[in-house]
Design a protein around this motif. Sequence first.
Motif, short mmCIF file in Angstrom:
data_model
loop_
_atom_site.label_atom_id
_atom_site.label_comp_id
_atom_site.label_asym_id
_atom_site.label_seq_id
_atom_site.Cartn_x
_atom_site.Cartn_y
_atom_site.Cartn_z
N ILE A 65 0.84 -1.20 0.00
CA ILE A 65 0.00 0.00 0.00
C ILE A 65 0.87 1.25 0.00
O ILE A 65 0.62 2.21 -0.74
CB ILE A 65 -0.95 -0.01 1.22
CG1 ILE A 65 -1.99 -1.12 1.06
CG2 ILE A 65 -1.64 1.34 1.40
CD1 ILE A 65 -2.79 -1.40 2.32
N MET A 103 -2.10 3.54 9.11
CA MET A 103 -3.11 2.79 8.37
C MET A 103 -4.01 2.01 9.33
O MET A 103 -3.57 1.62 10.43
CB MET A 103 -2.43 1.81 7.40
CG MET A 103 -1.70 2.49 6.26
SD MET A 103 -0.58 1.37 5.35
CE MET A 103 0.86 1.42 6.41
N ASN A 104 -5.22 1.80 8.91
CA ASN A 104 -6.12 0.95 9.68
C ASN A 104 -5.59 -0.49 9.60
O ASN A 104 -5.42 -1.02 8.50
CB ASN A 104 -7.53 1.03 9.11
CG ASN A 104 -8.54 0.31 9.99
OD1 ASN A 104 -8.40 -0.87 10.29
ND2 ASN A 104 -9.58 1.02 10.40
N SER A 107 -8.05 -2.89 7.60
CA SER A 107 -8.40 -2.67 6.19
C SER A 107 -7.23 -2.19 5.35
O SER A 107 -7.26 -2.31 4.12
CB SER A 107 -9.53 -1.64 6.10
OG SER A 107 -9.09 -0.36 6.55
N GLN A 109 -6.44 0.93 5.07
CA GLN A 109 -6.73 2.30 4.62
C GLN A 109 -5.78 3.29 5.30
O GLN A 109 -5.59 3.26 6.51
CB GLN A 109 -8.17 2.67 4.95
CG GLN A 109 -8.54 4.11 4.57
CD GLN A 109 -9.91 4.49 5.06
OE1 GLN A 109 -10.60 3.70 5.71
NE2 GLN A 109 -10.34 5.71 4.76
N THR A 111 -4.88 6.46 7.02
CA THR A 111 -5.68 7.39 7.82
C THR A 111 -4.96 8.70 8.11
O THR A 111 -5.59 9.71 8.41
CB THR A 111 -6.08 6.74 9.16
OG1 THR A 111 -4.90 6.33 9.86
CG2 THR A 111 -6.97 5.52 8.91
#
Length: 393
Positions: A65, A103-104, A107, A109, A111
């Motif tokens: 990511i 990041m979460n 998930s 994601q 943040t």
Amino acid sequence: MTPFKKVILFCHRWLGFISGIIVFIVSITGCIYCFQDEIQDAIHAHRKVEVQDKPYIQPSQLVTIVKNKYPKADASFIYYYGKDRPAMALTTMGNDGFHSIYMNPYSGQITYEEDLQSNFFVVVEYIHLYLLLPPAIGQWVVGISVIIFMVIMVTGLVLWWPKRKSDRKRSFTVKWGGRWRRVNYDLHNVLGFYATSIALILSITGLAIAFEPVSKGIYNIANVGRNIKYEDEVSEPKSDSLKRSGLAKQPVIDIALAHARQQSPNAQMFLIHNDPAVSGAIGVGAYPKTLRYAGASGYEFDKYNGKLLKTYAIEKKSPGLKLNEMNYDIHVGQIGGLTTKIIAFLASLICASLPVTGFIIWLGKRNKSKSKGSKTRKAVHHKTHKRQLQAGV
């Protein structure tokens, strides 16, 4: 005052002049830093996430990511801070320095993203460690000043210690009803006495963090001079690029985290490091408490085939290694929770006040000596003039 105490007073005073400003800066920044986690938790929403009934996303996915968004980023460290906290990738961005990408953990994601140089508490930490000087210079300036401060604390204790038992009771308390100079004198001496033991501990742990010889000395003392080969840094495991047989079928960082979670099921925080500059192997630290760095177990893996190379189980670590790994938690006061944080905070605040109250004491005595000298000269002049008049001169 005895000749011995005069020498001690001379050393105490002039060492204070030499190191006073630096001791004030280092102490006040340490005082501010004590509650940095609590303050940041209160003002930054990204430091918390909603707990979900699902496993963490794999660390290799977090790296992907980050790489997708920043192709040139080097995500060498991955943190899993806890079930209710985000995962974080500490990345190098070339000339842009270090960035924290939150990041979460469920998930992936992103943040929050942060340039570490813009974080207030990171700036405070760098002032505390280096006075914002180049690290190679600032480290020594701060280190020498801390050593001088330790000498000052000991000499101050010698100067303050009351001779008679009858004087000890009043020597342990501040006379708040006295004149302001008396109150300042008591604040310097009484608070200095109460803070001495904690200040020395904070000083020694700080020196151990900054200077390897001090850390090694603590290690040897705690181990009573025994050299434990298993813990020797020279024997730190490294992957052999010439022996890549049996390459892992999945990313080694995923294997590493899974093994650490299995072997340390009660750990709340995990740190995965894959920094070639630190070690050729991939390592995982499993920490019993979130944002606490004592009591960890460590696991090292071959970065090519995922083979476990070495285990640093907490129950098998020597007293010296355990004590060194407690250095940070002791230094910032979080070793015993909120109580010890408050103690470290107050001790740091007192240490910051000592150069100020000490300077006021010196200034008061200096002005008093000048005033006394002026009065003496006036008295001599008056007597001489009177005699001249009587003699008819």
